[in-house]
Scaffold this motif. Sequence first.
Motif, PDB file in Angstrom:
ATOM      1  N   VAL A 136      41.379  45.550  17.608  1.00 26.67           N
ATOM      2  CA  VAL A 136      40.905  44.918  18.838  1.00 26.67           C
ATOM      3  C   VAL A 136      42.020  44.063  19.414  1.00 26.67           C
ATOM      4  N   SER A 137      42.197  44.141  20.710  1.00 24.54           N
ATOM      5  CA  SER A 137      43.223  43.340  21.376  1.00 24.54           C
ATOM      6  C   SER A 137      42.911  41.853  21.261  1.00 24.54           C
ATOM      7  N   LEU A 138      43.979  41.053  21.184  1.00 23.82           N
ATOM      8  CA  LEU A 138      43.804  39.608  21.183  1.00 23.82           C
ATOM      9  C   LEU A 138      43.237  39.135  22.518  1.00 23.82           C
ATOM     10  N   MET A 139      43.471  39.910  23.568  1.00 23.70           N
ATOM     11  CA  MET A 139      42.932  39.574  24.885  1.00 23.70           C
ATOM     12  C   MET A 139      41.426  39.879  24.901  1.00 23.70           C
ATOM     13  N   PRO A 140      40.589  38.892  25.196  1.00 28.83           N
ATOM     14  CA  PRO A 140      39.143  39.123  25.169  1.00 28.83           C
ATOM     15  C   PRO A 140      38.665  39.951  26.352  1.00 28.83           C
ATOM     16  N   GLU A 141      37.558  40.633  26.162  1.00 27.31           N
ATOM     17  CA  GLU A 141      36.922  41.340  27.262  1.00 27.31           C
ATOM     18  C   GLU A 141      36.079  40.361  28.079  1.00 27.31           C
ATOM     19  N   GLY A 142      35.691  40.796  29.258  1.00 31.19           N
ATOM     20  CA  GLY A 142      34.766  40.009  30.070  1.00 31.19           C
ATOM     21  C   GLY A 142      35.400  38.880  30.845  1.00 31.19           C
ATOM     22  N   LEU A 143      36.743  38.882  30.988  1.00 31.24           N
ATOM     23  CA  LEU A 143      37.395  37.777  31.690  1.00 31.24           C
ATOM     24  C   LEU A 143      36.967  37.676  33.150  1.00 31.24           C
ATOM     25  N   LEU A 144      36.748  38.820  33.797  1.00 25.30           N
ATOM     26  CA  LEU A 144      36.412  38.809  35.216  1.00 25.30           C
ATOM     27  C   LEU A 144      34.932  38.593  35.471  1.00 25.30           C
ATOM     28  N   GLU A 145      34.117  38.776  34.441  1.00 22.83           N
ATOM     29  CA  GLU A 145      32.672  38.679  34.627  1.00 22.83           C
ATOM     30  C   GLU A 145      32.226  37.258  34.962  1.00 22.83           C
ATOM     31  N   ALA A 146      33.026  36.282  34.551  1.00 20.78           N
ATOM     32  CA  ALA A 146      32.667  34.879  34.806  1.00 20.78           C
ATOM     33  C   ALA A 146      33.133  34.401  36.178  1.00 20.78           C
ATOM     34  N   LEU A 147      33.847  35.270  36.928  1.00 28.54           N
ATOM     35  CA  LEU A 147      34.398  34.861  38.219  1.00 28.54           C
ATOM     36  C   LEU A 147      33.516  35.322  39.369  1.00 28.54           C
ATOM     37  N   ARG A 148      33.522  34.533  40.433  1.00 26.36           N
ATOM     38  CA  ARG A 148      32.837  34.929  41.656  1.00 26.36           C
ATOM     39  C   ARG A 148      33.669  35.990  42.378  1.00 26.36           C
ATOM     40  N   PRO A 149      33.058  36.817  43.227  1.00 24.24           N
ATOM     41  CA  PRO A 149      33.822  37.861  43.929  1.00 24.24           C
ATOM     42  C   PRO A 149      35.034  37.315  44.676  1.00 24.24           C
ATOM     43  N   GLU A 150      34.887  36.168  45.350  1.00 24.05           N
ATOM     44  CA  GLU A 150      36.016  35.627  46.100  1.00 24.05           C
ATOM     45  C   GLU A 150      37.146  35.186  45.164  1.00 24.05           C
ATOM     46  N   GLN A 151      36.799  34.732  43.950  1.00 28.52           N
ATOM     47  CA  GLN A 151      37.838  34.357  42.987  1.00 28.52           C
ATOM     48  C   GLN A 151      38.601  35.593  42.508  1.00 28.52           C
ATOM     49  N   ILE A 152      37.887  36.698  42.308  1.00 23.81           N
ATOM     50  CA  ILE A 152      38.535  37.943  41.886  1.00 23.81           C
ATOM     51  C   ILE A 152      39.488  38.425  42.967  1.00 23.81           C
ATOM     52  N   ILE A 153      39.041  38.358  44.230  1.00 24.42           N
ATOM     53  CA  ILE A 153      39.895  38.773  45.350  1.00 24.42           C
ATOM     54  C   ILE A 153      41.151  37.908  45.404  1.00 24.42           C
ATOM     55  N   ASP A 154      40.988  36.599  45.260  1.00 25.96           N
ATOM     56  CA  ASP A 154      42.137  35.685  45.283  1.00 25.96           C
ATOM     57  C   ASP A 154      43.073  35.958  44.108  1.00 25.96           C
ATOM     58  N   LEU A 155      42.501  36.184  42.919  1.00 25.76           N
ATOM     59  CA  LEU A 155      43.314  36.435  41.730  1.00 25.76           C
ATOM     60  C   LEU A 155      44.212  37.652  41.941  1.00 25.76           C
ATOM     61  N   PHE A 156      43.638  38.727  42.451  1.00 22.77           N
ATOM     62  CA  PHE A 156      44.447  39.933  42.637  1.00 22.77           C
ATOM     63  C   PHE A 156      45.427  39.790  43.798  1.00 22.77           C
ATOM     64  N   ALA A 157      45.111  38.951  44.769  1.00 23.52           N
ATOM     65  CA  ALA A 157      46.087  38.664  45.823  1.00 23.52           C
ATOM     66  C   ALA A 157      47.322  38.016  45.218  1.00 23.52           C
ATOM     67  N   TYR A 158      47.128  37.135  44.239  1.00 24.72           N
ATOM     68  CA  TYR A 158      48.253  36.497  43.578  1.00 24.72           C
ATOM     69  C   TYR A 158      48.953  37.454  42.612  1.00 24.72           C
ATOM     70  N   LEU A 159      48.163  38.186  41.821  1.00 24.54           N
ATOM     71  CA  LEU A 159      48.745  39.121  40.852  1.00 24.54           C
ATOM     72  C   LEU A 159      49.622  40.170  41.532  1.00 24.54           C
ATOM     73  N   GLN A 160      49.241  40.582  42.732  1.00 26.28           N
ATOM     74  CA  GLN A 160      49.959  41.648  43.412  1.00 26.28           C
ATOM     75  C   GLN A 160      50.936  41.132  44.479  1.00 26.28           C
ATOM     76  N   SER A 161      51.138  39.823  44.519  1.00 25.10           N
ATOM     77  CA  SER A 161      52.069  39.255  45.501  1.00 25.10           C
ATOM     78  C   SER A 161      53.503  39.465  45.033  1.00 25.10           C
ATOM     79  N   ASP A 162      54.443  39.325  45.969  1.00 24.61           N
ATOM     80  CA  ASP A 162      55.849  39.550  45.679  1.00 24.61           C
ATOM     81  C   ASP A 162      56.559  38.301  45.186  1.00 24.61           C
ATOM     82  N   ASN A 163      56.033  37.134  45.546  1.00 27.18           N
ATOM     83  CA  ASN A 163      56.665  35.893  45.088  1.00 27.18           C
ATOM     84  C   ASN A 163      55.593  34.809  44.993  1.00 27.18           C
ATOM     85  N   PRO A 164      55.884  33.745  44.237  1.00 26.94           N
ATOM     86  CA  PRO A 164      54.856  32.711  44.027  1.00 26.94           C
ATOM     87  C   PRO A 164      54.434  32.018  45.299  1.00 26.94           C
TER      88      PRO A 164
END
Length: 436
Positions: A408-436
């Motif tokens: 089993v991976s050290l990374m736990p499952e269910g990380l996104l389940e605790a987030l609101r839809p707008e938080q998920i959208i914001d998270l991926f906007a940052y993850l997929q951005s080109d610079n901080p």
Amino acid sequence: DEDASDPQIPLLIWWALESKAIDHREQILQLFAAPAFWQKAIARRFIIGRLARRYAAEDSEDGFAACARLLAQAPGSAETELLMKGIEQALSGRRLEKIPSALEPWFSKVWPRDAPNLALIRLGLRLGSDQALEPAFKLVVDPTKPESDRIALIEILGQINQPRCVPVLLAILEQHGTPKLQTATLAALQRFSEPEVASAILRSYTTLSTEARNRARNVLASRPTWALELVKTVEAGRVDAKDFSFDQLRQMALHKNVELDQLIQKRWGRIQSGSGEEKRSYINELKLVINPSGVAGRPRQGSAPEGKKVFQQVCGVCHTLFGEGNQIGPELTGADRKNLEFMLVHIVNPSAYIRPEYVSYEVVTRDGQAVSGLMVESTPRSATILDRNNQRTVFARDQIKELTESKVSLMPEGLLEALRPEQIIDLFAYLQSDNP
């Protein structure tokens, strides 16, 4: 460098780095018989401590005799402390039953009647000196002493397997210190199996910081009897069931204790990973949240600055992105972050593919403690595990009952389940951005 012209220096560095220090022991010790050799910058920065660690790690009469000769030849207190630090590092995670005969005369000579310094106390604890216990206890409970010194000693007290440490550590926990001090004390207490430890942690639970409470749950989840006490406090309403992460529940379920399993299932349901079909369905749902089809009802554009905050809370505990975060998991800056499918699969189903360097290990000690994490250091005498909370635990090999690779991976499952839809959208906007 001022030492570059000395032909002995490159050879000595080679011997120290390439495990040749033992083969050429006598030649090396003769070099250090000259006081001037100790003053060379490269020797002080890279060699002195390394040699002491190498020789002490032999755990033999010859090895400790070599350490004793170096200590006797050291021209001053600074060089002596470098040697002591190296010996202590070699003994990390354990305590000798008694001071080695080769080191006993030196130790008796340098141990003062009153107020030994921190370096000598630390080494004394590792060497098995009973003299070092009382000064250590006095220092760690004193709130006027530097916190870093107290934490350093608390870590050692947790590793030396001395029952006399338990009341002292519990007293520190009751002082309601800083979050760092609380967390260090909890990590040390985790090493002891005495039943009063769990009861004391639960009594102090409401006074702990948020960070320390999470650590307390990890500690209590690591032993079946403690986990049972923890779950019973949830049943009694003294600990909130919502505080528990999926990973903590999974940790308790791994004990395979019938009574514990029944209480967990009653409160949280059956703890198991979702099926492949369920994960694929969830990935498809997330795709529509992040990139909905059609124009109607389309959510706002994600905010990378807001997503950075989510990343720091959810992902940065283990991963680094744009130079920020921790290095428990893979570095994400160079990952295929624009590939939404790639990112979602690894987040939703982290155990589907685990890179070899991030395979976690499960440790079960002889007294029933269970811990999982990355193997960050392995020696013939100890194993160092880094858990997903960025906490290191050093285990003496002779205290380990089982050490196995986890599927089993050290990374736990269910990380996104605790987030609101707008938080998920914001998270991926940052993850997929080109610079901080």
